[in-house]
Design an enzyme around this catalytic site. Structure first.
Site, mmCIF file in Angstrom:
data_model
loop_
_atom_site.group_PDB
_atom_site.id
_atom_site.type_symbol
_atom_site.label_atom_id
_atom_site.label_comp_id
_atom_site.label_asym_id
_atom_site.label_seq_id
_atom_site.Cartn_x
_atom_site.Cartn_y
_atom_site.Cartn_z
ATOM 1 C CE LYS A 171 -48.338 -3.587 27.509
ATOM 2 N NZ LYS A 171 -49.606 -3.799 28.243
HETATM 3 N N1 PMP Z 1 -52.090 -7.393 32.315
HETATM 4 C C1 PMP Z 1 -52.296 -6.914 31.073
HETATM 5 C C2 PMP Z 1 -52.980 -7.781 30.068
HETATM 6 C C3 PMP Z 1 -51.894 -5.607 30.753
HETATM 7 O O1 PMP Z 1 -52.100 -5.114 29.525
HETATM 8 C C4 PMP Z 1 -51.275 -4.817 31.740
HETATM 9 C C5 PMP Z 1 -50.844 -3.408 31.434
HETATM 10 N N2 PMP Z 1 -49.563 -3.371 30.881
HETATM 11 C C6 PMP Z 1 -51.051 -5.375 33.012
HETATM 12 C C7 PMP Z 1 -51.481 -6.669 33.270
HETATM 13 C C8 PMP Z 1 -50.337 -4.603 34.082
HETATM 14 O O2 PMP Z 1 -48.967 -4.538 33.759
HETATM 15 P P1 PMP Z 1 -48.069 -3.300 34.201
HETATM 16 O O3 PMP Z 1 -48.202 -3.215 35.674
HETATM 17 O O4 PMP Z 1 -46.701 -3.667 33.776
HETATM 18 O O5 PMP Z 1 -48.600 -2.117 33.526
#
Ligand code: PMP
Length: 323
Positions: A171
């Site tokens: 991220k």
């Molecule tokens: N894709 C992206 C680009 C994101 O920023 C997120 C949010 N974290 C997600 C998918 C979903 O991930 P998560 O379920 O771990 O929040």
């Protein structure tokens, strides 16, 4: 003359200046947790972050942090990709997150945002030799994207960043330029969210959530090699779909046109949770109403996150009982 249109409402600040944050080894009011304009990460997007939810349960008088260990682990993996060295181990970081919540005495649903970044004051394009900063803050939080009757989304003309450009498994703050362009265009066009395709034209994800389709009673979602973030909610939904709904799952490359013939489409993410999509580019998805599988998943998910399903108790870390 063409005039630039700016949405009327500015996004409100979610934190208050006196909320307590962890910053570089100590706890302090948010107003004091600042960086200089010369910070490397501000110029080049050389940071990584997490988004974690805590769910307040009145009956238990407890704030449950959802899948804390998994989020901490992904944060460490993101840091490794950006060559950021953290001053604590995984268990210590989990403890710091809970301590931030306790110091603010939050008694509502919250969103928790850990961030680590290259803090050196230099313009040099490098990573390994730079200093690292780290902060954890949190704020009360409700819906991220929600519309009664389902989300209205568009397919973005912006392509999802390729893993060989900025690693999708991390991220990385800088990669959210891509997501913000897609999301801003969608909002300006009157849509709730943007769906992004990869550079090869196959389905990737939404700006900050993963995407699922239902076709012929089977649940379909792009594999983790399709330039997506390996979502923790995605994993939870796959688990709940298999174990609670007995659904068959297909993790594979998904073509754009499958969106147009899907019986259901829904988004999953820490922020969005599980939200049905009922139109794409103004064309109805399935019946044009929120679908039954997304609704059933949202119901079991809502129970799981507030520690109401013993099988998933390990997903819920209590904030106050642990203190
Ligand atoms: N894709 C992206 C680009 C994101 O920023 C997120 C949010 N974290 C997600 C998918 C979903 O991930 P998560 O379920 O771990 O929040």
């Amino acid at each position: 003359m063409v005039t630039e249109t700016r949405p009327a409402g500015r996004s409100p600040a979610l934190t208050t200046a006196d909320s307590i944050v962890y910053f570089d080894g100590t706890f302090m009011p948010l107003r004091d947790a600042t960086v200089t304009v010369a910070t490397h990460a501000l110029h080049y997007g050389t940071g990584v972050f997490e988004g974690i939810r805590g769910y307040w349960d009145d009956g238990d008088d407890e704030l449950y942090v959802l899948r804390l260990a998994e989020h901490v682990d992904r944060f460490f993996r993101s840091c490794a990709i950006l060559r950021i060295h953290l001053p604590f181990d995984r268990d210590e970081m989990a403890g710091l997150i809970l301590e931030v919540l306790r110091r603010n005495n939050y008694r509502s649903d919250v969103y928790i945002r850990p961030i680590a970044f290259k803090s050196s004051q230099t313009i040099k394009l490098t990573l390994s030799t730079l200093d690292d900063g780290v902060a954890i803050y949190a704020f009360p939080f409700g819906h991220y994207a929600h519309r009664d009757g389902g989300l209205r989304v568009c397919l973005s003309p912006w392509r999802r960043i390729d893993d060989n450009a900025i690693p999708n498994r991390a991220k990385v703050t800088g990669s959210y330029v891509n997501a913000s362009l897609a999301s801003d265009d969608a909002h300006r066009g009157g849509y709730d969210e943007a769906i992004m395709l990869g550079s090869d034209g196959s389905l990737a994800e939404a700006s900050s959530s993963n995407i699922f389709l239902v076709r012929h009673g089977r649940q379909v979602t792009p594999t983790v090699s399709e330039n997506i973030l390996e979502g923790i909610t995605r994993d939870a939904v796959l688990t709940l779909a298999r174990e609670q709904l007995g659904l068959e799952i297909e993790e594979r490359a998904v073509s754009r046109s499958e969106l147009y013939v899907a019986d259901e489409v829904f988004l999953t993410g820490t922020g969005v949770q599980i939200e049905p999509v009922t139109s794409i580019d103004d064309l109805p998805v399935g019946s044009g109403e929120p679908g039954p599988i997304a609704a059933r998943l949202a119901t079991v998910y809502a129970d799981a996150v507030r520690n109401k399903l013993p099988a998933y108790a390990s997903w819920c870390t209590p904030t106050y009982a642990a203190g």
